[in-house]
Design a protein around this motif. Structure first.
Motif: not given
Ligand SMILES: Nc1ncnc2c1ncn2[C@@H]1O[C@H](COP(=O)(O)OP(=O)(O)OP(=O)(O)O)[C@@H](O)[C@H]1O
Length: 275
Positions: A62, A66, A68, A218
């Motif tokens: 998490s 991913k 992003t 996940h």
């Molecule tokens: N717009 C934003 N501004 C600031 N930080 C951000 C933004 N979008 C994402 N983040 C940060 O970037 C990191 C990656 O976020 P992301 O949502 O891509 O992770 P993920 O792997 O998809 O998470 P999850 O599995 O929990 O959905 C995290 O630490 C998140 O807080």
């Protein structure tokens, strides 16, 4: 980029095979891409190619980046370094040409529009923006049939189950005939039986359409079941940890009880422990 963890015979060591520039024949190509939110580096030095017609499951802890990564590919967030191309085009150009489509965890349908009107929505918005889209209402009806909702064309979203709404979202994503389908945990909120059924339907759609899929999940089991490849990201900062090619003898639901399937799951579980 992080190294591939092992070179077992079932594992592809090819994180990338392109040398770097232009349309290398890959559906999606990332070269040393970095995404930053203020001072926070969300993705660092991502270099990976997605082969045309491949199904790429994306795993990682998490917050590893991913979503992003999908947002970077789809021009929703900019790269602050590096290069991202879709069929050789910069992401903005690819977005304007509707080369890709996005499916989110929430189907995001317009509640006042019927199934058919929701699926046709991109045609209307495209027309308003002067983008020529080579698709018709008949194509929308065909897609509705393909996702198993024939007869529900006039239904409103609140009259459908969660799984049905996701099917509408998939049909809507496919109406513009995208070359790349980006899916961010599309079945994450569904019960296991519905998810299994939609996994099988998605595989049929993928095979029939030839679309390249990037699919965030996940679930290790879902990643292995669906993917021709599983891309694993590590966290802090988000970076590529591993790319495993999945070569299963068949893809029926019962494959999940076989040693070959469990070997992939076990391997990916060990990879994830290092992320
Ligand atoms: N717009 C934003 N501004 C600031 N930080 C951000 C933004 N979008 C994402 N983040 C940060 O970037 C990191 C990656 O976020 P992301 O949502 O891509 O992770 P993920 O792997 O998809 O998470 P999850 O599995 O929990 O959905 C995290 O630490 C998140 O807080």
């Amino acid at each position: 980029m992080s190294a591939v963890l092992d070179q077992a015979p079932t594992t592809s060591s090819a994180l990338t095979s392109a040398t770097g520039t232009g349309d290398s024949g890959h559906a999606v190509s990332l070269r040393n891409a970095q995404v930053r939110f203020d001072r926070f580096v969300a993705l660092q030095d991502i270099s990976v190619d997605l082969e045309q017609g491949g199904f790429y499951s994306i795993l990682g802890p998490s917050g590893c980046g991913k979503s992003t990564l999908l947002r970077l590919i789809s021009d929703l967030v900019p790269a602050d370094r590096g290069e991202v191309t879709i069929h050789g085009k910069p992401t903005e150009e690819a977005r304007l040409a509707r080369e890709f489509a996005f499916v989110f965890q929430d189907a995001t349908l317009l509640p006042w529009r019927s199934v058919l009107a929701n699926v046709c929505l991109p045609l209307e918005t495209g027309r308003k923006r002067g983008v020529a889209i080579n698709a018709t209402e008949d194509d929308a009806r065909r897609l509705i049939r393909m996702v198993g909702l024939e007869g529900r064309e006039k239904a409103l979203p609140h009259e459908l189950s969660g799984g049905m709404r996701q099917r509408v979202a998939i049909a809507r994503a496919l109406i513009c005939k995208p070359k790349v389908l980006l899916m961010d945990e599309p079945f994450g909120a569904l019960d296991e039986m519905t998810r299994d059924r939609l996994n099988l339907e998605l595989l049929d759609i993928w095979r029939d359409s030839g679309v390249t899929v990037a699919f965030v999940t996940h679930s290790i089991s879902e990643a292995v079941f669906l993917g021709t490849h599983v891309l694993t990201l590590a966290a802090h900062p988000g970076r590529v940890r591993d790319l495993t090619r999945i070569e299963l003898s068949h893809r029926n639901i019962d494959i999940r009880e076989t040693p070959e399937f469990n070997a992939y799951c076990g391997r990916l579980r060990r990879v994830l422990e290092t992320c």
